[in-house]
Design a protein around this motif. Structure first.
Motif, mmCIF file in Angstrom:
data_model
loop_
_atom_site.group_PDB
_atom_site.id
_atom_site.type_symbol
_atom_site.label_atom_id
_atom_site.label_comp_id
_atom_site.label_asym_id
_atom_site.label_seq_id
_atom_site.Cartn_x
_atom_site.Cartn_y
_atom_site.Cartn_z
ATOM 1 N N ALA A 282 44.320 47.487 43.632
ATOM 2 C CA ALA A 282 45.240 46.710 42.793
ATOM 3 C C ALA A 282 45.777 47.568 41.646
ATOM 4 O O ALA A 282 46.971 47.506 41.307
ATOM 5 C CB ALA A 282 44.538 45.467 42.249
ATOM 6 N N ASP A 283 44.909 48.383 41.050
ATOM 7 C CA ASP A 283 45.345 49.246 39.945
ATOM 8 C C ASP A 283 46.396 50.252 40.401
ATOM 9 O O ASP A 283 47.400 50.481 39.715
ATOM 10 C CB ASP A 283 44.138 49.996 39.362
ATOM 11 C CG ASP A 283 43.254 49.107 38.509
ATOM 12 O OD1 ASP A 283 43.759 48.083 38.006
ATOM 13 O OD2 ASP A 283 42.066 49.437 38.337
ATOM 14 N N GLY A 289 53.572 50.931 42.634
ATOM 15 C CA GLY A 289 54.400 50.151 43.546
ATOM 16 C C GLY A 289 55.199 49.018 42.945
ATOM 17 O O GLY A 289 55.984 48.379 43.643
ATOM 18 N N ILE A 290 55.024 48.749 41.655
ATOM 19 C CA ILE A 290 55.716 47.627 41.019
ATOM 20 C C ILE A 290 56.923 48.135 40.235
ATOM 21 O O ILE A 290 56.798 49.009 39.367
ATOM 22 C CB ILE A 290 54.766 46.845 40.086
ATOM 23 C CG1 ILE A 290 53.547 46.331 40.863
ATOM 24 C CG2 ILE A 290 55.509 45.687 39.431
ATOM 25 C CD1 ILE A 290 53.867 45.348 41.977
ATOM 26 N N ALA A 291 58.083 47.583 40.559
ATOM 27 C CA ALA A 291 59.325 47.958 39.872
ATOM 28 C C ALA A 291 59.407 47.286 38.501
ATOM 29 O O ALA A 291 58.601 46.408 38.168
ATOM 30 C CB ALA A 291 60.522 47.561 40.731
ATOM 31 N N MET A 319 50.893 39.115 45.331
ATOM 32 C CA MET A 319 50.514 38.033 44.423
ATOM 33 C C MET A 319 49.053 37.645 44.631
ATOM 34 O O MET A 319 48.273 37.534 43.677
ATOM 35 C CB MET A 319 51.425 36.823 44.647
ATOM 36 C CG MET A 319 51.146 35.667 43.709
ATOM 37 S SD MET A 319 51.963 34.133 44.226
ATOM 38 C CE MET A 319 50.834 33.567 45.520
ATOM 39 N N VAL A 320 48.658 37.460 45.887
ATOM 40 C CA VAL A 320 47.265 37.102 46.181
ATOM 41 C C VAL A 320 46.326 38.244 45.803
ATOM 42 O O VAL A 320 45.252 38.022 45.223
ATOM 43 C CB VAL A 320 47.083 36.746 47.672
ATOM 44 C CG1 VAL A 320 45.628 36.387 47.964
ATOM 45 C CG2 VAL A 320 47.997 35.596 48.075
ATOM 46 N N GLY A 321 46.737 39.484 46.130
ATOM 47 C CA GLY A 321 45.894 40.633 45.800
ATOM 48 C C GLY A 321 45.629 40.755 44.310
ATOM 49 O O GLY A 321 44.514 41.115 43.890
ATOM 50 N N PHE A 322 46.623 40.427 43.494
ATOM 51 C CA PHE A 322 46.437 40.509 42.043
ATOM 52 C C PHE A 322 45.630 39.318 41.515
ATOM 53 O O PHE A 322 44.826 39.478 40.589
ATOM 54 C CB PHE A 322 47.792 40.606 41.336
ATOM 55 C CG PHE A 322 48.468 41.941 41.515
ATOM 56 C CD1 PHE A 322 47.744 43.120 41.432
ATOM 57 C CD2 PHE A 322 49.828 42.028 41.760
ATOM 58 C CE1 PHE A 322 48.363 44.357 41.608
ATOM 59 C CE2 PHE A 322 50.450 43.256 41.927
ATOM 60 C CZ PHE A 322 49.716 44.425 41.842
ATOM 61 N N ILE A 323 45.821 38.138 42.091
ATOM 62 C CA ILE A 323 44.954 37.012 41.712
ATOM 63 C C ILE A 323 43.502 37.342 42.045
ATOM 64 O O ILE A 323 42.581 37.056 41.276
ATOM 65 C CB ILE A 323 45.399 35.711 42.406
ATOM 66 C CG1 ILE A 323 46.779 35.269 41.914
ATOM 67 C CG2 ILE A 323 44.383 34.583 42.161
ATOM 68 C CD1 ILE A 323 47.399 34.119 42.707
ATOM 69 N N ASN A 324 43.300 37.976 43.199
ATOM 70 C CA ASN A 324 41.955 38.386 43.612
ATOM 71 C C ASN A 324 41.360 39.377 42.608
ATOM 72 O O ASN A 324 40.188 39.262 42.225
ATOM 73 C CB ASN A 324 42.036 39.021 45.004
ATOM 74 C CG ASN A 324 40.684 39.355 45.584
ATOM 75 O OD1 ASN A 324 39.897 38.463 45.904
ATOM 76 N ND2 ASN A 324 40.386 40.637 45.725
ATOM 77 N N ALA A 325 42.164 40.342 42.158
ATOM 78 C CA ALA A 325 41.688 41.307 41.164
ATOM 79 C C ALA A 325 41.370 40.612 39.842
ATOM 80 O O ALA A 325 40.400 40.969 39.150
ATOM 81 C CB ALA A 325 42.729 42.409 40.953
ATOM 82 N N ASP A 331 40.595 40.137 33.971
ATOM 83 C CA ASP A 331 41.620 40.864 33.218
ATOM 84 C C ASP A 331 42.976 40.195 33.453
ATOM 85 O O ASP A 331 43.479 40.143 34.573
ATOM 86 C CB ASP A 331 41.656 42.325 33.680
ATOM 87 C CG ASP A 331 42.512 43.206 32.762
ATOM 88 O OD1 ASP A 331 43.490 42.691 32.177
ATOM 89 O OD2 ASP A 331 42.198 44.402 32.654
ATOM 90 N N GLU A 332 43.573 39.725 32.366
ATOM 91 C CA GLU A 332 44.814 38.953 32.442
ATOM 92 C C GLU A 332 45.995 39.749 33.009
ATOM 93 O O GLU A 332 46.960 39.162 33.488
ATOM 94 C CB GLU A 332 45.191 38.428 31.047
ATOM 95 C CG GLU A 332 44.344 37.277 30.548
ATOM 96 C CD GLU A 332 44.837 35.920 31.053
ATOM 97 O OE1 GLU A 332 46.049 35.775 31.270
ATOM 98 O OE2 GLU A 332 43.997 35.015 31.208
ATOM 99 N N LYS A 333 45.917 41.085 32.942
ATOM 100 C CA LYS A 333 47.057 41.877 33.416
ATOM 101 C C LYS A 333 47.351 41.599 34.890
ATOM 102 O O LYS A 333 48.512 41.633 35.318
ATOM 103 C CB LYS A 333 46.832 43.367 33.196
ATOM 104 C CG LYS A 333 45.815 44.034 34.114
ATOM 105 C CD LYS A 333 45.656 45.514 33.830
ATOM 106 C CE LYS A 333 44.649 46.154 34.782
ATOM 107 N NZ LYS A 333 44.393 47.574 34.473
ATOM 108 N N TYR A 334 46.308 41.315 35.666
ATOM 109 C CA TYR A 334 46.511 41.046 37.086
ATOM 110 C C TYR A 334 47.166 39.675 37.299
ATOM 111 O O TYR A 334 48.034 39.524 38.162
ATOM 112 C CB TYR A 334 45.178 41.096 37.844
ATOM 113 C CG TYR A 334 44.472 42.420 37.747
ATOM 114 C CD1 TYR A 334 45.027 43.580 38.286
ATOM 115 C CD2 TYR A 334 43.245 42.519 37.110
ATOM 116 C CE1 TYR A 334 44.375 44.804 38.191
ATOM 117 C CE2 TYR A 334 42.578 43.739 37.010
ATOM 118 C CZ TYR A 334 43.146 44.872 37.554
ATOM 119 O OH TYR A 334 42.494 46.071 37.461
#
Length: 404
Positions: A282-283, A289-291, A319-325, A331-334
């Motif tokens: 995720a990091d 990978g995020i624009a 979206m799911v991968g970041f909710i999982n992280a 950590d709110e950044k995810y």
């Protein structure tokens, strides 16, 4: 970040947008199954061939939706989809699943792509949980044994890609024209993993559990690059890497699917390894990978981004991968990254005039009009599953937060 309003938005798009579209527009009432092709502006190609992957993905999505939302109309569609798949896609002579039938349900391509066979296992297992009946599980186990008998590499581990109707390894192994013709791929292994996860959930079969654990370890030790935390994509039979491409969508999708598999197995030590990898993936996805507008780009290589298009499925899998992280770290950044992806998808990937989602838009958010809204690869599974996952995870977070 208001998790409750995020969840409400997911529910609305899932029910009123995605599931309602597929219920209302895609059923071929005359010839059975679902239409094989619908363009972005809802022109139905009634005589288009029908793919096993699309049909399995529809069945899985509506079975999962029923299991979570308990709406009987979803289960009715599952019964219809299951009967059709069983009737036209299952090879009664050699076992396994055909790749493609014509609009009347006659076989037009009998090859046994392991990816497609895995999706039918995934769908039948979820449907068996929804119905509480044995037959779909028996059929899923038959497919599992066929894959293990023919496609599992007992010497070097992993699964080969594609076989003829009679289970002879094919020369052209590719899933699609854009793929490399290699014997082992990240993509197929990832979808065998999700299929075996649900099959194990439904059966607790010892051999399924053993092969699921083997897949998780294979991902951690061989397919995941432990230096870059990208998944390697194409290999020969000896696991020699054959490409340096990066698929940001497959990275972050794989992160949460492997964690889900380890959780289902209940192997605490393995789960800790997987959680650590999931956060690191995720990091890297966040960093590379995020624009600037919050969307996830399609592909890169060691030199940087090579494809800035925003396909529908990586947005929503990320979206799911970041909710999982977020669940793993608090950590709110995810969670912020997940919400930005959702807002981006609702704004730019939902086809507001004709329903459902665009296949992709470019970096200027201009939709691609050539690619179909319904077709062999386009089904409600990615966006539908992501909404279901988000709803489920936010409900669980709300419960644990209130307990604290």
């Amino acid at each position: 970040m208001n998790r409750e309003s995020f969840k409400i938005s997911l529910e609305k798009e899932l029910k009123d947008g995605i599931l309602n579209y597929w219920l209302s527009n895609t059923i071929d009432h005359k010839n059975g199954g679902f239409f094989g092709q619908i363009t972005y502006d809802n022109i139905v190609h009634k005589e288009a061939d029908k793919g096993s992957i699309m049909h399995a993905r529809i069945l899985w999505t509506f079975a999962a939706a029923y299991n979570q939302l308990k709406d009987d109309k979803y289960l009715e569609l599952c019964d219809y989809a299951y009967d059709y798949i069983k009737k036209v896609f299952i090879d009664k002579n050699h076992g396994g699943v055909y790749w493609m039938v014509d609009y009347l349900g006659n076989k037009v391509d009998g090859k046994k792509q392991i990816y497609a066979n895995a999706f039918v296992i995934y769908a039948f297992s979820e449907y068996a949980i929804a119905k509480g009946i044995q037959e779909p599980l028996d059929l899923a186990m038959d497919l599992f044994h066929k894959i293990e008998e023919h496609a599992f590499d007992k010497e070097l581990n992993g699964y080969f890609e594609a076989y003829s109707e009679e289970w002879v390894l094919m020369e052209d192994l590719r899933l699609s024209e854009k793929d490399k013709n290699e014997k082992k791929t990240n993509n197929t292994h990832l979808h065998i993993l999700e299929a075996y996860t649900t099959l194990f959930k439904a059966t607790k079969d010892i051999q399924v559990g053993q092969q699921l654990k083997n897949l998780i370890v294979l991902f951690l030790d061989t397919i995941l690059d432990s230096n870059t935390f990208h998944f390697k994509l194409f290999f020969d039979e000896n696991w020699t890497l054959k490409s340096d491409e990066i698929s940001y969508g497959h990275d972050i999708e794989g992160a949460w699917l492997i964690q889900e598999a380890a959780q289902e197995l209940g192997d605490v030590t393995l789960l800790e390894r997987v959680k650590d990898a999931a956060v690191k993936i995720a990091d890297v996805t966040l960093a590379e990978g995020i624009a600037e507008d919050g969307a996830i780009v399609n592909e890169g290589d060691p030199t940087g981004i090579t494809d800035t298009d925003r396909h529908w499925w990586p947005q929503i899998e990320a979206m799911v991968g970041f909710i999982n992280a977020y669940e793993n770290t608090d950590d709110e950044k995810y969670l912020i990254a997940a919400h930005r992806l959702w807002e981006y998808s609702i704004e730019h990937l939902v086809n507001k005039e004709f329903g459902e989602w665009w296949w992709r838009v470019d970096e200027n958010n201009t939709p691609n009009l050539e690619e179909d809204k319904v077709g062999p690869w386009k089904a409600p599974y990615h966006n539908g599953r992501a909404c279901l996952e988000g709803i489920k995870r936010f409900e669980k977070l709300a419960q644990t937060t209130s307990i604290k």
